[in-house]
Structures are given as C-alpha cells and as structure tokens.
Design a protein around this motif. Structure first.
Motif, mmCIF file in Angstrom:
data_model
loop_
_atom_site.group_PDB
_atom_site.id
_atom_site.type_symbol
_atom_site.label_atom_id
_atom_site.label_comp_id
_atom_site.label_asym_id
_atom_site.label_seq_id
_atom_site.Cartn_x
_atom_site.Cartn_y
_atom_site.Cartn_z
ATOM 1 N N GLN A 224 0.798 -1.221 0.000
ATOM 2 C CA GLN A 224 0.000 0.000 0.000
ATOM 3 C C GLN A 224 0.837 1.279 0.000
ATOM 4 O O GLN A 224 0.503 2.240 -0.702
ATOM 5 C CB GLN A 224 -0.960 -0.007 1.193
ATOM 6 C CG GLN A 224 -2.167 -0.918 1.009
ATOM 7 C CD GLN A 224 -3.055 -0.455 -0.140
ATOM 8 O OE1 GLN A 224 -3.137 0.726 -0.451
ATOM 9 N NE2 GLN A 224 -3.722 -1.399 -0.785
ATOM 10 N N ASP A 225 1.898 1.331 0.789
ATOM 11 C CA ASP A 225 2.714 2.541 0.823
ATOM 12 C C ASP A 225 3.287 2.849 -0.556
ATOM 13 O O ASP A 225 3.270 3.996 -1.019
ATOM 14 C CB ASP A 225 3.853 2.399 1.848
ATOM 15 C CG ASP A 225 3.348 2.427 3.279
ATOM 16 O OD1 ASP A 225 2.193 2.873 3.490
ATOM 17 O OD2 ASP A 225 4.089 2.016 4.185
ATOM 18 N N LYS A 226 3.801 1.813 -1.203
ATOM 19 C CA LYS A 226 4.385 2.008 -2.523
ATOM 20 C C LYS A 226 3.309 2.363 -3.548
ATOM 21 O O LYS A 226 3.533 3.197 -4.436
ATOM 22 C CB LYS A 226 5.133 0.748 -2.960
ATOM 23 C CG LYS A 226 5.913 0.928 -4.254
ATOM 24 C CD LYS A 226 6.834 -0.257 -4.515
ATOM 25 C CE LYS A 226 7.684 -0.008 -5.758
ATOM 26 N NZ LYS A 226 8.643 -1.097 -6.008
ATOM 27 N N GLN A 228 0.504 4.024 -3.063
ATOM 28 C CA GLN A 228 0.109 5.427 -2.907
ATOM 29 C C GLN A 228 1.194 6.356 -3.440
ATOM 30 O O GLN A 228 0.907 7.415 -4.006
ATOM 31 C CB GLN A 228 -0.196 5.721 -1.441
ATOM 32 C CG GLN A 228 -1.402 4.975 -0.882
ATOM 33 C CD GLN A 228 -2.699 5.299 -1.609
ATOM 34 O OE1 GLN A 228 -2.941 6.437 -1.996
ATOM 35 N NE2 GLN A 228 -3.545 4.282 -1.813
ATOM 36 N N HIS A 229 2.447 5.962 -3.263
ATOM 37 C CA HIS A 229 3.558 6.758 -3.789
ATOM 38 C C HIS A 229 3.521 6.784 -5.319
ATOM 39 O O HIS A 229 3.650 7.846 -5.944
ATOM 40 C CB HIS A 229 4.884 6.184 -3.306
ATOM 41 C CG HIS A 229 6.087 6.855 -3.908
ATOM 42 N ND1 HIS A 229 6.419 8.156 -3.641
ATOM 43 C CD2 HIS A 229 7.022 6.388 -4.779
ATOM 44 C CE1 HIS A 229 7.519 8.470 -4.317
ATOM 45 N NE2 HIS A 229 7.902 7.415 -5.006
#
Length: 342
Positions: A224-226, A228-229
């Motif tokens: 998820q972090d990647k 959104q990035h």
C-alpha cells in the motif's frame, strides 16, 4: 550471447565482432555503449563511423564501411542505430551477410529501443547474437534497482545511512539517469562524510518514474505505501485518469473471473485463457488469497462510479482513486467500503 549490463565488463576481453545494445533505459544504453567503445579504443579501434537507419537509409553504406580500408590504417567501430529496432528485409539480409565475412579490424555496435520477444527470434538477430553479445538495457525495478543503486553508491565512494539509501530508492526508482546525477552531486557535496536522509531531503525532489502496470502489480501484492507513492507520482506526471481507470478495470475484471473460477474449482484452466503467465501468476494468487468475491465486486462498483463521474461531470477524482487502491487491502473494507464516493 545475452549478457546483462552489470556483467558486461567481464565479457569485453577479447572483444566480439558485434554488440547489440537494445533497451528502454537511456542511462543504461549510453553507459553500456561507452563501456564497449572505451574497451575497443584500448584495443586499437581508433576510428568511429556512425550510421542511422533513417528514412532513405542505404544499406550499401554499411557494406562499404565494412569492406573499405581505413584512411589512417586503424581499426574502426561502426555504430549503427536502428530507431525502430527493425532493419527490414534488406537490412536483415545485409546484416547476415556481414557475419559471413568477419572483419577483425571492424567492431559493429548496433543500438535501438527495447526488443520484443518475437524480434529476438528473427534470423538477423539470431545470426548477430551467435557472433556477438546482446545486452538488454531494461530499467531495473524493485530489488534489482536496489542492487544497482548500492553498486553506484560504492562506485562514487559514498557513505549513506540505511535511511538515506531508502530515501534515494523512493525518490529515484525507475529513473537511473536522475539517480546517477544525484549521486554525482552528493560526491561533490559530501565526499567523506556520512549522509543522512535529512540531508538528502534538503537536496533532492522526488524524480521516480512509474507506469500504470507497476501500480497494478504493487496493488495485487498489497504494497500500500508504494502504491500510494506511485499513484501520486503518476498524478504529478500528468498521466490521464482514463488510462488509470482502464488499468483498474482490467485488473479487477481479471480478479473477478479468477475468483469466480476459484470458488467453482476451475481456476487452473483459466490462467492460460486470460494470458496470465507464471511470472505474474503469484501476484494474482496473493490477491485471491486476501480478497473475497464480494470485496472485488465492491471495488468494481467503485471503479464504475469513478468512470461515471469522469465521463458525465468531467471530474478527475484522485482522492477516490486513492480510496479504491486502499481497498486492495481487505482490512480497509471494514473502515472505508461504506464511504460513498459520489
């Protein structure tokens, strides 16, 4: 013979008759060609002849250069650029003829964009690959990019803290040229001191480059972090919303078919029909193990609402698209799925 860029230096002595440098990464292509030319000059190839297969290109020029004696009696490098990576029928014949009459005083360096798999099966490529070296210059991703970055950090003799290395990874993934320029700048600014992430953040902006397909892969893997990035970068780069929605519909429709087949016991026969090969199968399996059929249906409905808002009202709702991406995590369905994006 296929050799990857990071292994090329070990394959340059002795030099082969021909080198094929094809790929979509400008930095890798240029550094690869520079490495070959540098070794060739050390071996006495002092002249360089440049040819470009532009409109009206005469393939006899290549034959003449191959067979002609040098004005200065030195060995020569012929750099041939194929802008479309397709020599055509005449060029294919000519290239094959050259390999039948090897010339130890000429090194042929051919370059162009990334080759499709069918192009590597063509007669001209197979002949040149047999007598030479093929170097595919594709932008490294994930762990491959991380290894490349660490190699370049060592090359410049830099001392970066682990958090600084991670920040560089996040800033420049997919953009080798910008990453290498950043490392050169760091060598000037901090040649002997340890460099922290705080120092890096003062120097550089986010210059990573991503594609809609990379977004799909990290979402299937629930990174998820990647995700959104990547989404924020795609927005900053001006990628059109319809392209992103197309990507989401494609992946979610595929997931729906796979999930329905999984629940009826017909999953194995569907992989081939949907053209999902082994390299990507694990990505879909990860998503299938997390998401229920109902959750996938909710996500498709969400994508449909986004498309209607775009087509009927002309609204590019990036917040709701981010919301949709979060729903690839089943935990998010308990806290976000009830929110109406209308």
């Amino acid at each position: 013979m296929r050799v990857y860029p990071d292994q090329l230096a070990k394959q340059l002595t002795p030099l082969k008759q021909c080198y094929l440098v094809f790929g979509d990464d400008p930095w890798l292509c240029e550094t690869t060609k520079t490495l070959i030319v540098s070794q060739a000059k050390r071996d006495g190839f002092e002249e360089t002849v440049q040819l470009n297969q532009e409109s009206g290109f005469n393939w006899n020029e290549l034959i003449e250069e191959w067979n002609s004696m040098s004005l200065f009696a030195s060995r020569r490098i012929i750099e041939l650029v194929l802008p479309q990576a397709k020599p055509g029928s005449e060029g294919s014949t000519m290239l094959q003829q050259l390999m039948k009459s090897p010339n130890p005083d000429v090194l042929l360096l051919i370059s162009g964009p990334k080759l499709a798999s069918e192009q590597t099966k063509s007669k001209w490529f197979k002949v040149l690959d047999t007598d030479g070296v093929y170097i595919p210059c594709t932008t490294p991703e994930g762990q491959q990019f991380s290894r490349w970055l660490q190699t370049r950090i060592r090359h410049f003799g830099l001392n970066l803290t682990p958090d600084a290395q991670q920040l560089l990874y996040n800033l420049y993934e997919g953009n080798l040229l910008a990453a290498d320029q950043a490392l050169q700048l760091l060598q000037l600014l901090n040649p002997n001191e340890a460099i922290s992430s705080e120092q890096l953040s003062q120097y550089f902006e986010d210059q990573s480059r991503f594609t809609v397909f990379q977004l799909a892969d990290v979402l299937l893997n629930n990174q998820q972090d990647k995700a959104q990035h990547i989404l924020s970068q795609l927005q900053a780069e001006g990628v059109a919303m319809p392209i992103l929605l197309w990507g989401q519909f494609k992946e979610l429709t595929t997931l729906l078919q796979l999930k329905q087949a999984q629940e009826t016991g017909g999953l194995q026969s569907l992989w081939g029909k949907l053209r999902i090969w082994d390299k990507r199968k694990s990505l879909y399996q990860n998503a299938l193990s997390r998401l229920s059929l109902k959750q996938i249906e909710v996500m498709l409905a969400c994508a449909s609402k986004l498309e209607l808002k775009l087509k009927q009202q002309g609204i590019e709702d990036w917040t709701s698209l981010s919301h949709l991406c979060l729903l690839y995590d089943p935990k998010a369905h308990h806290t976000l799925a009830h929110i109406d994006i209308d």
